[in-house]
Design an enzyme around this catalytic site. Structure first.
Site, short mmCIF file in Angstrom:
data_model
loop_
_atom_site.label_atom_id
_atom_site.label_comp_id
_atom_site.label_asym_id
_atom_site.label_seq_id
_atom_site.Cartn_x
_atom_site.Cartn_y
_atom_site.Cartn_z
N GLU A 192 -21.30 42.26 -95.57
CA GLU A 192 -22.73 42.06 -95.36
C GLU A 192 -23.11 40.63 -95.71
O GLU A 192 -22.89 40.19 -96.84
CB GLU A 192 -23.52 43.03 -96.27
CG GLU A 192 -23.32 44.48 -95.91
CD GLU A 192 -23.70 45.40 -97.07
OE1 GLU A 192 -24.18 44.90 -98.10
OE2 GLU A 192 -23.49 46.62 -96.93
N LEU A 209 -25.46 47.12 -92.82
CA LEU A 209 -25.59 47.49 -94.22
C LEU A 209 -25.15 48.95 -94.40
O LEU A 209 -25.97 49.84 -94.58
CB LEU A 209 -27.06 47.28 -94.65
CG LEU A 209 -27.34 47.05 -96.13
CD1 LEU A 209 -28.74 46.49 -96.29
CD2 LEU A 209 -27.21 48.33 -96.94
N ALA A 210 -23.84 49.18 -94.29
CA ALA A 210 -23.31 50.54 -94.44
C ALA A 210 -21.85 50.45 -94.83
O ALA A 210 -20.96 50.42 -93.98
CB ALA A 210 -23.49 51.34 -93.16
N GLU A 211 -21.60 50.38 -96.14
CA GLU A 211 -20.24 50.18 -96.63
C GLU A 211 -19.30 51.26 -96.13
O GLU A 211 -18.11 51.02 -95.88
CB GLU A 211 -20.24 50.17 -98.17
CG GLU A 211 -20.91 48.94 -98.78
CD GLU A 211 -22.42 49.06 -98.87
OE1 GLU A 211 -22.98 50.08 -98.41
OE2 GLU A 211 -23.06 48.13 -99.39
N PHE A 220 -21.20 43.83 -104.58
CA PHE A 220 -21.08 44.27 -105.97
C PHE A 220 -20.19 45.51 -106.04
O PHE A 220 -20.33 46.42 -105.22
CB PHE A 220 -22.46 44.60 -106.55
CG PHE A 220 -23.35 43.41 -106.63
CD1 PHE A 220 -23.40 42.61 -107.77
CD2 PHE A 220 -24.15 43.04 -105.54
CE1 PHE A 220 -24.23 41.49 -107.82
CE2 PHE A 220 -24.97 41.93 -105.60
CZ PHE A 220 -25.01 41.15 -106.74
N ASP A 248 -20.36 47.79 -107.87
CA ASP A 248 -21.22 48.95 -108.13
C ASP A 248 -21.49 49.76 -106.85
O ASP A 248 -21.88 50.92 -106.93
CB ASP A 248 -22.55 48.46 -108.70
CG ASP A 248 -22.35 47.46 -109.83
OD1 ASP A 248 -22.57 47.82 -110.99
OD2 ASP A 248 -21.94 46.31 -109.54
N PHE A 249 -21.27 49.14 -105.68
CA PHE A 249 -21.54 49.85 -104.42
C PHE A 249 -20.34 50.69 -103.97
O PHE A 249 -20.37 51.29 -102.91
CB PHE A 249 -21.91 48.85 -103.30
CG PHE A 249 -23.08 47.96 -103.61
CD1 PHE A 249 -23.97 48.27 -104.64
CD2 PHE A 249 -23.29 46.80 -102.89
CE1 PHE A 249 -25.05 47.43 -104.93
CE2 PHE A 249 -24.37 45.96 -103.17
CZ PHE A 249 -25.25 46.28 -104.19
N HIS A 288 -25.75 46.55 -110.92
CA HIS A 288 -25.10 45.37 -110.34
C HIS A 288 -24.26 44.63 -111.39
O HIS A 288 -24.05 43.44 -111.27
CB HIS A 288 -26.13 44.41 -109.77
CG HIS A 288 -26.99 44.98 -108.69
ND1 HIS A 288 -28.08 45.76 -108.96
CD2 HIS A 288 -26.89 44.91 -107.34
CE1 HIS A 288 -28.64 46.13 -107.82
NE2 HIS A 288 -27.94 45.64 -106.82
#
Lengths: 342, 366
Positions: free
Chosen positions: A29, A68-70, A93, A95-96, A139
């Site tokens: 992203e 925006l879609a891991e 991050f 964290d995602f 984060h």
């Protein structure tokens, strides 16, 4: 030798590996930023500017600004790796990871094993981790122990700019999925970094200081904090061996055990939470394999079992510090030798 | 302020920013002469003795043992007899007030450059004036031009001195051809022709000594004199464990044991020295280059080259320096070197030019 920042070192490794091997592609992203819009192109270069300039240099086929879609682009990277490309995907991050963990631990990590060793998955997932950035609890986590737990993944934690370039180069050339952890607080730190490409082998620890009294094993950014503590303690006559394992998977158990056998004392410094951490893992390793060499209880310096606080004062108190490491080393020394205790 | 002179922290090599005073050999009130060993300084590379750059009476010792100071920092003050102590105080105060330590990025003196010469990419460091018989320094297996850090500046006081990285080494191109002495010497010849260095004095260490002999044999017009420091090619044997370990050990703690074979006092091998070798070996192509050079010149504990006949055929004067405790190439190899002037330094190891730089420099110039 030129001085380069951690950010520049990572950028340089990406450039050199993309020049060397056209199968290397980047996905993530806003790793370029502005793509598809009418405004500035290459506007961002990732949240902290690490991948700036790569899309203009290598073009849109090799530097992909994703949606925006891991869950889908990390999955796509795993598939691309399985079918012959060498993707370096950026998760921003760590964290995602929660939204794409299946793609990593059930898919990428398993291909080699589930297809009888006939499939390889040469992908790298770059992720920012760590506290100190005033980015609060969603984060700022470390989370590398969770990836370390999973067979089939390799996990690298570069502690400075030299390590970052060499370990990322190795990660890209490696045929297994590599989780590459970049500490946010290190991006502006500089070190001597050769212009030429070089690779640092995985599973070979770096011993940054040699001492007689205590072995301090530290990870990622904590290697530098532990080094400062060791330098301070040396002035007080306590000398430490500081071990940077570089990768938590594979882990250089040999160097850790060998140095503990020399010093007889162990302090582990881990910015992650204490339970099921690298700190507890190394403590277990040493307790099981080098118990007879220990002159004192093992000491762990970790973050508390709590989310990273948003309050700056609390965040600073949360992170393992030079002072806390010094206290742990002095505590280990205070138990004296086994001979004295007898 | 006449008659008061500063002795300052020397700069040994490109990377040196600071040094640690490990011991003084003189006391306040002692008379010293230029060239006299006055102290020991440890750098991140290696420890070494420091010779006084000036003559006079040590009026004040400023740097205490154990102190780590930047390059250029005040170590001691030499003054003529009868100098007022207030004048020395003022000199020291003035020096300290104006002293600016070097920046890691700073432009402080000559820097190595990587240049293209026909057929080769060569990193070199050139120092010294434009006139005088040039010296070309050729390092040994696995080393680079920085191995002359303790020699080059001294030698360059009155003549140009060029240190180069051989192919496969340091910052030079990693293509070593067949890795032979002949292939390596071709790069030295190409460099010397490109730089216009006729009648040079070649100084070669270890495998670089063999390369220097090959250059002198093949291109006699380029070479007016040779100094061979613990050269390869003059005896049947070499410590194969050193060559194998240098190539194969990738962990610092293992490599340290290998590098300790280079010196008579293992304490001289510093963490940075080990790290420097590891960093070189990680460069793309470096390990393959080392393997090719090793395979072409050594086989186990045997040397493939025998240059003794070449030596007797040379018309140039040849000096040889060897450390008596050399554990890589035995000093006994000097026995068969007909016509050479041989200096044996008692107690020194294989990297005698680093261990005993001042004596080796005098031999080179002597």
């Amino acid at each position: 030798m030129p001085m380069k920042s951690y950010r520049e070192a990572i950028n340089e490794a990406l450039v050199q590996e993309m020049e060397r091997d056209e199968r290397v592609i980047l996905m993530g992203e806003d790793i370029s930023g502005g793509t598809g819009g009418n405004g500035d192109q290459d506007a961002w270069g990732g949240p902290l500017g690490v991948t700036k300039g790569l899309r203009p240099k290598f073009g849109p086929d090799r530097v992909l600004d994703t949606h925006l879609a891991e869950i889908s682009f990390v999955g796509a990277a795993a598939g691309a790796a399985a079918t012959g490309l060498r993707p370096v995907v950026e998760l921003m991050f760590v964290d995602f990871m929660g939204v794409c963990f299946d793609q990593i631990f059930n898919q990428a990590a398993k291909f080699r094993y589930m297809f009888g060793g006939k499939a390889v998955t040469p992908m790298v997932v770059r992720m920012m981790y760590g506290a100190g950035f005033r980015a609060a609890s969603q984060h700022s986590q470390c989370l590398y122990p969770m990836f370390t737990h999973i067979p089939g993944l390799k996990v690298a934690l570069p502690s400075n700019a030299y390590e970052a370039k060499g370990l990322l180069t190795q990660a890209i050339r490696d045929d297994d999925p590599v989780m590459f952890f970049e500490h946010k607080m290190l991006y502006d730190e500089t070190a001597e970094v050769p212009d030429e490409p070089y690779a640092i082998p995985f599973g070979e620890a770096n011993v940054t200081r040699e001492g007689d009294d205590v072995t301090v094993v530290a990870f990622g950014r904590m290697v530098n904090i532990a080094g400062q503590a060791a330098d301070s303690l040396a002035k007080a006559g306590i000398t430490c061996t500081v071990v940077d394992p570089r990768t938590t998977s594979p882990l250089d158990t040999e160097t850790i055990l060998e140095t503990v056998e020399e010093t007889g004392r162990l302090v582990v410094v881990d910015e992650a939470h204490p339970r099921c951490s690298m700190a507890s893992d190394i403590a277990g390793l040493v307790a099981e394999n080098a118990f007879g060499a220990l002159k004192a209880p093992i000491r762990l310096v970790t973050a508390p079992h709590a989310p990273v606080p948003f309050s700056p004062a609390l965040e600073d108190a949360y992170i393992p510090s030079v002072g806390k490491i010094e206290d742990a080393v002095r505590d280990a020394m205070g138990h004296g030798s086994r001979e004295a205790a007898e | 302020m006449s008659g008061i002179e500063a002795i300052t922290m020397p700069k040994w090599g490109l990377a040196m920013l600071e040094g640690t005073v490990t011991g003084w050999d003189v006391a306040e009130g002692d008379e010293v002469s230029a060239g006299q060993e006055i102290m020991e300084i440890e750098t991140s590379k290696i420890a070494n003795v420091y010779e006084s750059p000036v003559s006079g009476v040590i009026n004040r010792i400023v740097a205490t043992e154990g102190e780590t100071l930047p390059v250029g920092a005040l170590l001691a003050v030499v003054a003529g007899a009868g100098t007022e102590s207030s004048a020395v105080d003022a000199y020291i105060a003035d020096f300290q007030e104006n002293f600016v330590p070097p920046e890691p990025d700073g432009d402080d003196g000559p820097a190595a450059q990587t240049i293209e010469v026909p057929g080769f990419t060569i990193r070199r460091l050139a120092m010294g004036p434009g006139t005088g018989t040039p010296i070309v320094l050729i390092h040994g297996f696995g080393a680079d031009l920085e191995s002359w850090a303790f020699n080059q500046a001294d030698l360059a006081a009155e003549r140009p001195v060029h240190a180069i990285d051989l192919p496969g080494h340091g910052g030079s191109g990693k293509d070593v051809g067949d890795g032979s002495v002949s292939a390596l010497s071709a790069a030295v010849v190409a460099y010397m022709r490109h730089e216009g260095l006729p009648d040079a004095h070649l100084v070669g260490h270890s495998l670089g000594g063999a390369v220097a002999v090959e250059v002198a044999r093949g291109e006699p017009d380029l070479v007016s004199a040779l100094t061979l420091v613990a050269p390869a090619g003059f005896g049947p044997d070499i410590a194969g464990d050193f060559i194998d370990g240098f190539i194969s050990q990738s962990r610092a703690r293992r490599l340290r044991g290998v590098l300790e074979m280079l010196v008579s006092d293992p304490g001289l091998v510093t963490t940075d020295m080990v790290e420097g070798v590891l960093r070189f070996k990680r460069l793309d192509g470096a390990l393959d280059a080392l393997k090719a050079v090793a395979a072409a010149n050594f086989e186990g504990n045997a040397q493939r080259n025998d240059l003794r006949d070449h030596l007797s055929g040379l018309s140039q004067p040849v000096r040889v320096v060897w450390g008596s405790e050399d554990r890589v190439l035995s000093a006994s190899h000097a026995d068969g070197m007909e016509g050479a002037r041989i200096t044996l330094l008692e107690g020194a190891g294989h990297i005698v030019h680093m261990e005993r730089a001042a004596e080796v420099n005098r031999t080179i110039l002597g």
